[in-house]
Design a protein around this motif. Sequence first.
Motif, PDB file in Angstrom:
ATOM      1  N   ALA A  20      30.662 -56.029 -14.586  1.00 28.29           N
ATOM      2  CA  ALA A  20      30.663 -56.682 -15.898  1.00 28.29           C
ATOM      3  C   ALA A  20      32.024 -57.266 -16.256  1.00 28.29           C
ATOM      4  N   ASP A  21      33.108 -56.589 -15.881  1.00 31.12           N
ATOM      5  CA  ASP A  21      34.425 -57.062 -16.300  1.00 31.12           C
ATOM      6  C   ASP A  21      35.409 -57.233 -15.139  1.00 31.12           C
ATOM      7  N   CYS A  22      34.872 -57.534 -13.939  1.00 31.29           N
ATOM      8  CA  CYS A  22      35.727 -57.837 -12.787  1.00 31.29           C
ATOM      9  C   CYS A  22      34.959 -58.788 -11.870  1.00 31.29           C
ATOM     10  N   SER A  23      35.587 -59.189 -10.767  1.00 31.15           N
ATOM     11  CA  SER A  23      34.939 -60.156  -9.877  1.00 31.15           C
ATOM     12  C   SER A  23      33.925 -59.520  -8.928  1.00 31.15           C
ATOM     13  N   GLY A  24      33.807 -58.214  -8.920  1.00 34.86           N
ATOM     14  CA  GLY A  24      32.832 -57.515  -8.087  1.00 34.86           C
ATOM     15  C   GLY A  24      33.353 -56.156  -7.671  1.00 34.86           C
ATOM     16  N   ILE A  25      32.434 -55.292  -7.277  1.00 30.87           N
ATOM     17  CA  ILE A  25      32.802 -53.947  -6.841  1.00 30.87           C
ATOM     18  C   ILE A  25      32.560 -53.867  -5.338  1.00 30.87           C
ATOM     19  N   GLU A  26      33.663 -53.865  -4.586  1.00 28.13           N
ATOM     20  CA  GLU A  26      33.555 -53.711  -3.139  1.00 28.13           C
ATOM     21  C   GLU A  26      33.119 -52.275  -2.876  1.00 28.13           C
ATOM     22  N   THR A  27      31.952 -52.116  -2.265  1.00 28.70           N
ATOM     23  CA  THR A  27      31.327 -50.801  -2.148  1.00 28.70           C
ATOM     24  C   THR A  27      31.059 -50.452  -0.698  1.00 28.70           C
ATOM     25  N   ILE A  28      31.399 -49.236  -0.330  1.00 28.23           N
ATOM     26  CA  ILE A  28      31.089 -48.700   0.999  1.00 28.23           C
ATOM     27  C   ILE A  28      30.384 -47.368   0.789  1.00 28.23           C
ATOM     28  N   LEU A  29      29.175 -47.269   1.308  1.00 28.85           N
ATOM     29  CA  LEU A  29      28.400 -46.033   1.227  1.00 28.85           C
ATOM     30  C   LEU A  29      28.248 -45.477   2.634  1.00 28.85           C
ATOM     31  N   LYS A  30      28.786 -44.283   2.834  1.00 26.26           N
ATOM     32  CA  LYS A  30      28.657 -43.605   4.129  1.00 26.26           C
ATOM     33  C   LYS A  30      27.696 -42.445   3.949  1.00 26.26           C
ATOM     34  N   ILE A  31      26.666 -42.429   4.767  1.00 26.43           N
ATOM     35  CA  ILE A  31      25.657 -41.371   4.754  1.00 26.43           C
ATOM     36  C   ILE A  31      25.841 -40.551   6.033  1.00 26.43           C
ATOM     37  N   TYR A  32      26.322 -39.329   5.880  1.00 33.54           N
ATOM     38  CA  TYR A  32      26.520 -38.423   7.017  1.00 33.54           C
ATOM     39  C   TYR A  32      25.281 -37.546   7.127  1.00 33.54           C
ATOM     40  N   GLN A  33      24.493 -37.782   8.164  1.00 32.62           N
ATOM     41  CA  GLN A  33      23.228 -37.071   8.305  1.00 32.62           C
ATOM     42  C   GLN A  33      23.384 -35.713   8.964  1.00 32.62           C
ATOM     43  N   GLY A  34      24.530 -35.464   9.574  1.00 27.72           N
ATOM     44  CA  GLY A  34      24.769 -34.153  10.187  1.00 27.72           C
ATOM     45  C   GLY A  34      23.704 -33.813  11.206  1.00 27.72           C
ATOM     46  N   ASN A  35      23.277 -32.556  11.179  1.00 25.22           N
ATOM     47  CA  ASN A  35      22.261 -32.118  12.137  1.00 25.22           C
ATOM     48  C   ASN A  35      20.867 -32.104  11.518  1.00 25.22           C
ATOM     49  N   GLY A  36      20.727 -32.723  10.360  1.00 24.55           N
ATOM     50  CA  GLY A  36      19.413 -32.827   9.721  1.00 24.55           C
ATOM     51  C   GLY A  36      19.134 -31.760   8.682  1.00 24.55           C
TER      52      GLY A  36
ATOM     53  N   ILE B   7      26.669 -46.556   7.686  1.00 26.00           N
ATOM     54  CA  ILE B   7      27.678 -47.154   6.820  1.00 26.00           C
ATOM     55  C   ILE B   7      27.134 -48.459   6.271  1.00 26.00           C
ATOM     56  N   TYR B   8      27.001 -48.510   4.952  1.00 24.18           N
ATOM     57  CA  TYR B   8      26.538 -49.705   4.253  1.00 24.18           C
ATOM     58  C   TYR B   8      27.696 -50.267   3.445  1.00 24.18           C
ATOM     59  N   GLU B   9      27.838 -51.607   3.458  1.00 29.00           N
ATOM     60  CA  GLU B   9      28.919 -52.250   2.725  1.00 29.00           C
ATOM     61  C   GLU B   9      28.397 -53.465   1.979  1.00 29.00           C
ATOM     62  N   GLY B  10      29.075 -53.786   0.875  1.00 25.39           N
ATOM     63  CA  GLY B  10      28.725 -54.980   0.140  1.00 25.39           C
ATOM     64  C   GLY B  10      29.519 -55.097  -1.140  1.00 25.39           C
ATOM     65  N   LEU B  11      29.273 -56.193  -1.870  1.00 25.56           N
ATOM     66  CA  LEU B  11      29.936 -56.460  -3.131  1.00 25.56           C
ATOM     67  C   LEU B  11      28.889 -56.392  -4.235  1.00 25.56           C
ATOM     68  N   LEU B  12      28.978 -55.357  -5.059  1.00 31.83           N
ATOM     69  CA  LEU B  12      28.028 -55.174  -6.160  1.00 31.83           C
ATOM     70  C   LEU B  12      28.568 -55.862  -7.421  1.00 31.83           C
ATOM     71  N   PRO B  13      27.673 -56.255  -8.334  1.00 34.21           N
ATOM     72  CA  PRO B  13      28.105 -56.923  -9.562  1.00 34.21           C
ATOM     73  C   PRO B  13      28.962 -56.015 -10.445  1.00 34.21           C
TER      74      PRO B  13
ATOM     75  N   TYR C 152      22.314 -56.491  -5.800  1.00 34.41           N
ATOM     76  CA  TYR C 152      22.485 -55.035  -5.877  1.00 34.41           C
ATOM     77  C   TYR C 152      22.140 -54.374  -4.544  1.00 34.41           C
ATOM     78  N   SER C 153      22.543 -55.023  -3.447  1.00 32.77           N
ATOM     79  CA  SER C 153      22.241 -54.452  -2.125  1.00 32.77           C
ATOM     80  C   SER C 153      23.504 -54.373  -1.285  1.00 32.77           C
ATOM     81  N   LEU C 154      23.444 -53.469  -0.306  1.00 31.17           N
ATOM     82  CA  LEU C 154      24.513 -53.283   0.668  1.00 31.17           C
ATOM     83  C   LEU C 154      23.905 -53.480   2.053  1.00 31.17           C
ATOM     84  N   ASP C 155      24.713 -53.970   2.985  1.00 31.24           N
ATOM     85  CA  ASP C 155      24.245 -54.224   4.341  1.00 31.24           C
ATOM     86  C   ASP C 155      24.756 -53.159   5.310  1.00 31.24           C
ATOM     87  N   LEU C 156      23.899 -52.787   6.253  1.00 30.96           N
ATOM     88  CA  LEU C 156      24.257 -51.793   7.265  1.00 30.96           C
ATOM     89  C   LEU C 156      25.307 -52.373   8.202  1.00 30.96           C
ATOM     90  N   LYS C 157      26.404 -51.660   8.351  1.00 26.81           N
ATOM     91  CA  LYS C 157      27.475 -52.078   9.261  1.00 26.81           C
ATOM     92  C   LYS C 157      27.500 -51.243  10.521  1.00 26.81           C
TER      93      LYS C 157
END
Length: 161
Positions: free
Chosen positions: A56-72, A48-54, A155-160
């Motif tokens: 153009a017409d708002c104060s930022g995009i609160e973004t959460i990226l979840k990567i489900y790796q499953g069984n590979g 789970i990665y989270e962060g605030l991306l830039p 343009y980065s997200l941090d691992l939570k």
Amino acid sequence: MKNLFVLLAIAIQFASCNSKKSQEETKPSVSDSTDVKTEKSTAENVLIYEGLLPCADCSGIETILKIYQGNGTMEQQKFELSSIYKGKSPEKEFVEKGNFNTERGLENDPDGTIFILNWDKPADKQQYFGYFSSDTKKIYMLDRDKKIIKSKLNYSLDLKK
């Protein structure tokens, strides 16, 4: 006396119904236990990665990226990308779900990893995120050429998890 037997029979029936119900609630069925195992194994293999991306017409995009790796396997590799446009009224959450694939090599790091979101869709629907092998706790949003976006903006997200 007859009424007493009727009341006793109803009470016994009521008690047996309630005990059955509580047993059903606490004892999962076969399909429920499979679902729980799948959710548990998926939860253990999620990044789970989270962060605030830039924006153009708002104060930022609160973004959460979840990567489900499953069984590979490729069939189990799923993602969920949530975006909330901050400072907009009303703030709406956009959620995109799909499949991802990975590639090795990010810029000059041959051991870096690139996640190709929606890899099974046309190129204009794909999104790219990647991290360097030396720092897997920070993932970068990439451009269409799978390069880190060079900008003074973040343009980065941090691992939570």
